[in-house]
Design a protein around this motif. Sequence first.
Motif, PDB file in Angstrom:
ATOM      1  N   VAL A  63       1.534  -6.811   7.552  1.00 13.37           N
ATOM      2  CA  VAL A  63       3.329  -6.111   8.320  1.00 13.37           C
ATOM      3  C   VAL A  63       2.461  -4.554   8.729  1.00 13.37           C
ATOM      4  N   VAL A  64       3.136  -4.424   9.412  1.00 13.05           N
ATOM      5  CA  VAL A  64       2.546  -2.615   9.906  1.00 13.05           C
ATOM      6  C   VAL A  64       3.437  -1.764  10.581  1.00 13.05           C
ATOM      7  N   ASN A  65       4.174  -1.372  10.745  1.00  9.28           N
ATOM      8  CA  ASN A  65       4.790  -0.017  11.080  1.00  9.28           C
ATOM      9  C   ASN A  65       4.518   0.570  11.703  1.00  9.28           C
TER      10      ASN A  65
ATOM     11  N   ALA B 136       6.243  -1.086   0.023  1.00  5.41           N
ATOM     12  CA  ALA B 136       5.290   0.486   0.462  1.00  5.41           C
ATOM     13  C   ALA B 136       5.395   1.391   0.903  1.00  5.41           C
ATOM     14  N   SER B 137       5.380   2.793   0.207  1.00  2.00           N
ATOM     15  CA  SER B 137       6.009   3.687   0.852  1.00  2.00           C
ATOM     16  C   SER B 137       4.953   4.941   1.252  1.00  2.00           C
ATOM     17  N   TYR B 138       5.017   5.643   1.932  1.00  2.00           N
ATOM     18  CA  TYR B 138       4.172   6.468   2.551  1.00  2.00           C
ATOM     19  C   TYR B 138       4.500   7.969   1.490  1.00  2.00           C
TER      20      TYR B 138
ATOM     21  N   PHE C 214       2.290  -2.010   4.772  1.00  2.00           N
ATOM     22  CA  PHE C 214       1.632  -1.022   5.094  1.00  2.00           C
ATOM     23  C   PHE C 214       2.677  -0.494   5.069  1.00  2.00           C
ATOM     24  N   PRO C 215       2.876   1.431   4.983  1.00  2.00           N
ATOM     25  CA  PRO C 215       4.012   2.056   4.876  1.00  2.00           C
ATOM     26  C   PRO C 215       4.649   2.519   6.474  1.00  2.00           C
TER      27      PRO C 215
ATOM     28  N   LEU D 225       0.815  -1.092  -0.503  1.00  2.44           N
ATOM     29  CA  LEU D 225       0.040   0.104  -0.389  1.00  2.44           C
ATOM     30  C   LEU D 225       0.902   1.259  -0.015  1.00  2.44           C
ATOM     31  N   GLU D 226       0.427   2.097  -1.146  1.00  2.00           N
ATOM     32  CA  GLU D 226       0.928   3.555  -1.307  1.00  2.00           C
ATOM     33  C   GLU D 226       0.474   4.472  -0.223  1.00  2.00           C
TER      34      GLU D 226
END
Length: 490
Positions: free
Chosen positions: A109-111, A231-233, A66-67, A28-29
């Motif tokens: 996968v989450v930050n 996945a980027s912000y 996720f980013p 996900l961007e």
Amino acid sequence: MKGVSAILFTLFLAIQHKPTLAYKAAVLEYYPETGDSPEATIKKNLKAYGTYADTAKSQSAEILVFPEYGLTTIVSDPTDYAVDLTDSSGDSVLTKLSNIARERQIYVVVNLLEKERDSNTTTKYYNTDLVLDKNGAIILKYRKINLFQEDMLTPGDANQTQTFSTTFGVTFGIFTGYDILFHYPSRNIFKNSDVTDVVYPSAWTSYMPFLTSLSTQQGYTTANGINLLAASYGRPKEGHGGSGIFLPNGKAAELYIADSASSKIIVQEVSKISSREEKSVCGGIVPFGLPGDLNKSNVFNYKTDTIFDYPRSKFMKVDMSVRTSTLDVCHCDFCCTFEITLDNSSVSSPDIYKLAAFDGIVEIGNTNHHVRICSLLACENDSNDSCGKRLESTNTTFTKLTVKGNLKREDKTFYVPITVDAFLLPIQQTKFCNNHNETNSAYVELTTFQGPANVLVFGLLGKTVSGAASVHALGFFVLVAFIILKSVVF
């Protein structure tokens, strides 16, 4: 009949348990929402995460990345945004994340920002990735090692676990943001020989010519022979954004880079690889082809500043009136060779291209840092400091481009390809090899499979692991960025 039934049942079981050759992955961007308070911001983004997880699951994805900073937005002070992972109450952030994975039966996968009290009752803050399995259980917690402009955070332990295995038969490595530039952890993960794929949450900021997001992601993937789920912000006006699912052969299943703040989920099938594809074998025929800029992106409003040590680099201008050239460029005794063939229509093009080489130590405080560069750069004019900047387009199409050489690696320099076109996309039709079996040198080569147009950067970047006071071995470009852009948070 019993015998026939037994055979049929055995065949059914064999089919059911036949190993699959691919898996579905989602990245996900994401441009985060904001609320009236840190708690409201996280709540809004958790709700959005659930919606995107529904989309990923509806397309049969087995893992969703996720980013970095997606739950909180990029913040310099983590105090009111950080999560206590020991809080397992029904309304906690961790419980809601667990529900997202469990209810959809998908790896997540989450930050997030994490807080933890130590034995002295001091609160420490971390940039943390969590991997949750299909049951919603945390199977890995990774704390970002190489922090940049995250002054209130504590770096993760270089010896922490960086890998996890899945029920769909793939072992992944994990790291975050600028970790991708450093041996610890981006190369260290391969101590686990089962790692074939990497998940990569990021809030990267792009800088020309050698630090744009998609180019960095593709270069790492190609050099290491793995699949990468990046996945980027997504905030292009601040230089953030660029996501994709990259494959070991230098191509991508799908890329995304935008002109304005946006969110986009990518879901693609990823072929499994039995082991990392070593890039030590060079040679073979590289076919010529059509121009390779067929997938253009609208990036007019995507911000990129320039970071490059022009005064100490060696430059050589390319004669655009010559169709085929073989040129050597050296900085001190660091040399590489370029083979350049122009399309007939591009001979005598008004475009200006130069070759650049750099091999040097940069001292920041009491710490020395080392980088090696060999690259073709598009230039705005004859001035060296105009090279490697953003150009909207060029008139030149190359029939073939190659950069190669027996390059120094006595300090275990690891080389990666760096390519950028006018649309901030990497050049995908390339062949790369790095025969690094010798002690003090490596034969490295990057060649196009197709004749690319709108080329801004085409070269090799060598990064070392020695000369740094800490295990993180911070790289030259990041440190330059640190000095110039103190107001930017990653």
